[in-house]
Design a protein around this motif. Structure first.
Motif, PDB file in Angstrom:
ATOM      1  N   GLY A  28       0.804  -1.220   0.000  1.00 35.92           N
ATOM      2  CA  GLY A  28       0.000   0.000   0.000  1.00 35.92           C
ATOM      3  C   GLY A  28       0.832   1.263   0.000  1.00 35.92           C
ATOM      4  N   ASP A  29       0.201   2.356  -0.412  1.00 34.64           N
ATOM      5  CA  ASP A  29       0.874   3.647  -0.336  1.00 34.64           C
ATOM      6  C   ASP A  29       0.886   4.105   1.122  1.00 34.64           C
ATOM      7  OD1 ASP A  29      -1.500   5.546   0.219  1.00 34.64           O
ATOM      8  OD2 ASP A  29      -2.177   4.407  -1.545  1.00 34.64           O
ATOM      9  N   GLY A  30       1.651   5.152   1.391  1.00 37.93           N
ATOM     10  CA  GLY A  30       1.842   5.615   2.761  1.00 37.93           C
ATOM     11  C   GLY A  30       0.550   5.934   3.496  1.00 37.93           C
ATOM     12  N   ALA A  37      -2.970   0.809   9.623  1.00 38.43           N
ATOM     13  CA  ALA A  37      -2.247   0.525  10.862  1.00 38.43           C
ATOM     14  C   ALA A  37      -2.967   1.116  12.070  1.00 38.43           C
ATOM     15  CB  ALA A  37      -0.825   1.060  10.778  1.00 38.43           C
ATOM     16  N   ARG A  38      -3.454   2.325  11.940  1.00 37.24           N
ATOM     17  CA  ARG A  38      -4.166   2.947  13.057  1.00 37.24           C
ATOM     18  C   ARG A  38      -5.441   2.189  13.407  1.00 37.24           C
ATOM     19  NH1 ARG A  38      -3.177   9.283  11.670  1.00 37.24           N
ATOM     20  NH2 ARG A  38      -1.185   9.401  12.762  1.00 37.24           N
TER      21      ARG A  38
END
Length: 111
Positions: A28-30, A37-38
């Motif tokens: 995935g992109d940033g 993740a959050r």
């Protein structure tokens, strides 16, 4: 739905979800990785804590969850589940610094 069918479906859905999380983390992109993740990391940590809490040793050092069956088949603490989770999460090889350092390292340009 019978239990085997229900369990099979739950396992499939969980596997699909974990595959999606892994794909986003790797490819995935940033922004996608950060959002995922959050949302996912706290849930995954909570799920692992539930597993670990279920496998606490009793007063004799036997895993409360794995101790069923004849005494010669009982597993002493730490049980196999705890060892597997420990190895899978990388906790066995992580140093104290790796576990406490959560900020990305900054590199100076041109050095």
């Amino acid at each position: 739905m019978s239990n085997p069918v229900l369990f099979s479906e739950l396992r499939r859905r969980l596997a699909d979800h974990l595959d999606l999380v892994s794909r986003i983390a790797v490819d995935g992109d940033g922004a996608s990785v950060l959002a995922m993740a959050r949302r996912e990391v706290p849930q995954l940590v909570a799920a692992l804590r539930v597993l670990v809490d279920e496998h606490q040793p009793d007063e004799n050092g036997q895993c409360k969850r794995c101790r069923s069956g004849p005494i010669w088949r009982r597993v002493s603490s730490p049980c196999r589940m705890l060892i597997n989770v420990h190895l899978a999460t990388g906790a066995a090889t992580a140093t104290t610094r790796e576990r406490t350092c959560w900020r990305p390292r900054r590199h100076r340009a041109g050095s």
